[in-house]
Design a protein around this motif. Structure first.
Motif, short mmCIF file in Angstrom:
data_model
loop_
_atom_site.label_atom_id
_atom_site.label_comp_id
_atom_site.label_asym_id
_atom_site.label_seq_id
_atom_site.Cartn_x
_atom_site.Cartn_y
_atom_site.Cartn_z
N THR A 1 81.03 -4.40 41.88
CA THR A 1 81.91 -3.39 42.25
C THR A 1 83.00 -3.85 41.28
O THR A 1 83.41 -5.04 40.52
N ALA A 2 83.89 -2.97 41.16
CA ALA A 2 85.15 -3.27 40.60
C ALA A 2 85.98 -4.33 41.21
O ALA A 2 86.57 -5.25 40.31
N TYR B 1 88.75 -5.22 31.37
CA TYR B 1 88.52 -4.78 32.62
C TYR B 1 88.71 -3.27 32.96
O TYR B 1 88.06 -2.70 33.60
N LYS C 1 75.98 -0.33 38.76
CA LYS C 1 76.44 -0.60 40.26
C LYS C 1 75.84 -1.83 40.98
O LYS C 1 75.85 -2.13 42.12
N THR D 1 86.15 -0.28 33.93
CA THR D 1 86.48 0.42 35.15
C THR D 1 87.18 1.68 35.31
O THR D 1 87.05 2.47 35.98
N PHE E 1 78.26 -2.98 35.78
CA PHE E 1 79.15 -1.99 36.38
C PHE E 1 78.68 -0.70 36.60
O PHE E 1 78.68 0.03 37.56
#
Length: 46
Positions: free
Chosen positions: A14-15, A37, A11, A41, A8
């Protein structure tokens, strides 16, 4: 969780895509929890 944190932050994911790795009733083989999670994020898992 370290892999997903790195993925994450770099990159690579993505979320939205990361939601597929979360353990849920419909996805019992996920690799991270909803709490993890959010740690990764900064977004609450829904």
């Amino acid at each position: 969780m370290k892999f997903w944190t790195l993925a994450f932050s770099m990159k690579w994911v993505t979320a939205e895509a990361l939601k597929g790795a979360v353990t849920t009733e419909s996805n019992p083989f996920g690799e991270i929890t909803p709490e993890q999670y959010k740690e990764i994020t900064g977004i609450k898992f829904e």
